[in-house]
Design an enzyme around this catalytic site. Structure first.
Site, PDB file in Angstrom:
ATOM      1  N   ASP A 194      39.831  38.204  43.876  1.00  0.00           N
ATOM      2  CA  ASP A 194      39.417  36.755  44.004  1.00  0.00           C
ATOM      3  C   ASP A 194      38.172  36.854  44.952  1.00  0.00           C
ATOM      4  OD1 ASP A 194      41.330  36.136  42.664  1.00  0.00           O
ATOM      5  OD2 ASP A 194      42.372  34.636  44.102  1.00  0.00           O
ATOM      6  N   HIS A 197      41.243  40.979  47.169  1.00  0.00           N
ATOM      7  CA  HIS A 197      40.017  39.777  47.325  1.00  0.00           C
ATOM      8  C   HIS A 197      38.801  40.870  47.563  1.00  0.00           C
ATOM      9  CE1 HIS A 197      42.830  36.815  48.959  1.00  0.00           C
ATOM     10  NE2 HIS A 197      41.872  36.026  48.150  1.00  0.00           N
TER      11      HIS A 197
END
Length: 732
Positions: A98, A250
């Site tokens: 993400d 991430h």
């Protein structure tokens, strides 16, 4: 007794009709709109949603279907019957990343994935894609999938529906513009596992489903956003049992070195245990989410990316210009402060032997019936020998009749057809009997000592002209106060600096003195510009004459009493000044006195009275940008700091000019109406000049502020209160 003279010849009326350009206001409005939109885009992209916000608190979940909260991590929010969710195949891991793409960490993660022959799914933030489209393209080129993670990482459950649609749509367009492909995968920011869905989040999932998206949640959160312990990230990511997993990591938003290290160690360990790594769609067995986008969407996406790039460039340029403008403004304040103090000490020494020669005072008058009597009486009440020559420039009112009715000694009335102010002044000079000529506007009232004070600098034979100290008489109301403050703080501080630097660009028409020989040498007052006073002063300076400032030669003048009248006055002033600057542009490259004047005086005018005011609308728009998208507290503090500098300069100027400080309270308000009007006048004047439009000389409306009184004793009262000599000591 009154003497009435009529010239033997008159030239034709030379006033030209004015054509007022209007299109430039449309252009300015368009430019400011484009600028505002660019700043709005930049502000939304870079400052909306990018904060320490960690997600909403959990809410009620009564509307979330049980088969969703207890189902698989891939959800079809549009389905009402049948399978709403999909689970990951056993012994299969779908790695998801993400908050990218990030120019550093995304590429490092791609290198790790390639090294281990693994594909993954990247849920990208649209604004980051627009910033780094090449990296988004690399993600797809390496065989990975991309999903929508909104445009600014906004909490979709907390924003209105229109913004939810925009966040998803813009992110999709950015992906299309960067990769040429669209995606049907979606992950809302701040989401986690199925059982964490509340009613607000479920509504977001349903809405995404109705727009054709599959929502991808997670089953394992690496929590790499909580710390940099590589082993802890690995433990959080490792599966339990043989159930397939969607692992959340991430690749953007912060330092992701620990994530890269954990990933590089985790993949081979799990592969050795028989785990398979793949994309989300392959892990759950759904259709390929990446499809070729239409040409329309591709062009729109490229346009969005281009607009964001342009807005970034605009913000960077404006930031540099704002720093430059701030530095110049502060530098100017320091220079004016130092110059004002030095000028006061210098002029306290006096001018030399007292000048006692009689003086001719020329008063050009066009429809000055309301105030001409007060002007004439104040001049004839001077404590210095004078003759007063009133030139009635074809007035259509009773100006000449009022002057004629006074029947006072040393008063001469000259009647001419209307030929403009310059011609009226030259006519008056031609009738003057003395070597020193003082020019005073027909709406101006002087003090008894004004004429005596203004001619004292002529004790120096090199002085060709002297600027007096014009003051606003009609200070009633906010507009009058603003002009009073501007006259004291702006005009007179500048004149002190110009005096020291030897580059005085303007002896004001309200009150100025000239050596007759200097006037003759430059050919008198020219009529090629609307600012005949500025044109004449520049001609004298280029001819080698000194032009100085006498601060105690006070004259009270009527200022415009309405915004419309102020606009017309300043429009004429500014346009005329531009004409004079252009006419004397050769001084910028001249040598000697002319060159010194041009590089100092015209350079100063160009920088501080043309370029900076033209940039002022951009400053205002940028200030609004700061209030909306940046830290409003810091923006307000910066504004207060600059206001404090202006207030300090106002205090200094008012003390030097022996004025009461009370009007300074209006300076903060001056920033919101008066300042805008002044810079719009500059823009209007510049555009008019470039358009080649010729304007005629315009007169102001007169209000009879003086009511035929011989001077305003407030000047002498203020001088006496502050210990300023009023009987000639300062000039002798």
């Amino acid at each position: 007794m009154l003497t009435v003279r009529t010239p033997t010849a008159a030239r034709a009326d030379r006033r030209r009709q004015t054509t007022r350009p209007r299109a430039h206001w449309v252009v300015l409005a368009v430019l400011l709109t484009v600028l505002g939109l660019s700043l709005a885009v930049a502000g939304y992209v870079h400052h909306y949603g990018h904060s320490d916000y960690s997600g909403p608190p959990p809410g009620a979940s009564g509307q979330v279907p049980a088969e969703v909260s207890e189902g698989g991590p891939v959800i079809n929010g549009a389905a009402t019957t049948g399978e709403r969710t999909a689970t990951v195949q056993p012994k299969t891991i779908a790695l998801t990343f993400d908050d990218g793409p990030d120019p550093r960490w995304t590429r490092k993660i791609l290198q790790v994935l390639d090294r281990h022959h693994v594909r993954a799914t990247f849920f990208v933030v649209g604004s980051q894609v627009a910033e780094h489209p090449r990296i988004a393209h690399e993600i797809v080129a390496h065989g990975n999938e991309i999903g929508v993670h909104t445009f600014t990482h906004a909490d979709l459950a907390a924003v209105p529906p229109w913004q939810r649609r925009m966040e998803v749509r813009w992110s999709q367009l950015a992906i299309v513009g960067a990769t040429g492909e669209s995606t049907s995968l979606f992950r809302p920011p701040y989401s986690s596992e199925n059982n964490a869905l509340d009613d607000a989040a479920w509504n977001v999932v349903r809405e995404a489903g109705h727009h054709g998206y599959l929502t991808v949640l997670t089953t394992r959160d690496s929590r790499d956003w909580q710390g940099d312990d590589v082993r802890q990230i690995m433990r959080n990511s490792a599966p339990r049992g043989t159930h397939g997993q969607v692992v959340l990591m991430h690749d953007g938003g912060a330092h992701r070195g620990p994530t890269v290290a954990a990933l590089d160690r985790l993949i081979p360990q799990l592969k050795a245990k028989g785990w398979r790594f793949t994309t989300v769609s392959d892990a759950v067995g759904t259709a390929e989410p990446m499809r070729q986008a239409s040409w329309g969407d591709r062009l729109t996406g490229l346009g969005l990316i281009g607009a964001i790039k342009v807005s970034d460039v605009v913000v960077r340029i404006l930031t540099v210009l704002l720093y430059a403008a701030a530095a110049l403004t502060l530098l100017r304040a320091v220079v004016l402060f130092v110059a004002a103090r030095r000028h006061r000490r210098l002029r306290a020494r006096g001018w030399g032997p007292e000048v006692t020669d009689p003086v001719s005072v020329v008063v050009p008058a066009y429809n000055e019936e309301a105030g001409i009597e007060a002007t004439v009486r104040s001049l004839l009440a001077s404590d210095h020998p004078v003759e007063v020559i009133v030139v009635d420039d074809g007035s259509s009112d009773r100006t000449a009749a009022v002057v004629e009715s006074l029947d006072l000694p040393e008063l001469v009335l000259v009647r001419t057809p209307n030929r403009g102010k310059a011609a009226a002044l030259n006519t008056g000079v031609s009738h003057a009997r003395y070597d020193y000529v003082v020019m005073v506007d027909g709406d101006t009232v002087v003090e008894p000592e004004t004429v005596r004070m203004i001619v004292q600098p002529f004790s120096d034979p090199g002085v060709g002209a002297v600027s007096g100290n014009a003051k606003v008489a009609n200070r009633e109301g906010l507009l009058g106060l603003w002009q009073h403050v501007e006259y004291v703080v702006g005009f007179n501080l500048d004149r002190r600096l110009f005096d020291l630097a030897g580059c005085m660009p303007t002896v004001p028409g309200a009150v100025g003195a000239f050596r007759r020989a200097a006037l003759d040498r430059v050919g008198g007052v020219g009529d090629l510009t609307l600012a005949e006073d500025t044109d004449l002063t520049m001609s004298l300076a280029r001819d080698g004459w000194q032009v100085v400032y006498e601060e105690y030669a006070w004259a009270w003048t009527e200022a415009p009493a309405s915004l419309g009248a102020l606009w017309r006055q300043r429009y004429r002033w500014c346009y005329g000044t531009l004409q004079a600057m252009w006419r004397h542009r050769g001084s910028l490259t001249d040598r000697g006195a002319s060159g010194r004047f041009g590089r100092r005086g015209i350079g100063y005018l160009l920088l501080f009275q043309v370029l900076l005011p033209m940039f002022a609308p951009v400053i205002d728009v940028f200030a609004l940008y700061g209030l909306v998208f940046l830290n409003p507290g810091k923006i307000i503090l910066v504004w207060l700091a600059f206001l404090a500098v202006q207030m300090f300069m106002g205090f200094v100027a008012f003390r030097l000019d022996h004025e009461r400080l009370r009007p300074l309270w209006s300076m903060p308000l001056q920033q919101f109406v008066y300042r805008q009007l002044i810079y719009l006048v500059v823009i209007q004047s510049v555009v008019t000049a470039f358009a080649g439009v010729r304007l005629r000389w315009q007169r102001m409306d007169r209000y009879g502020s003086f009511n035929a009184q011989p001077g305003d004793t407030r000047a002498r009262d203020a001088q006496a209160r502050d210990g300023v000599p009023v009987t000639g000591e300062a000039g002798s």
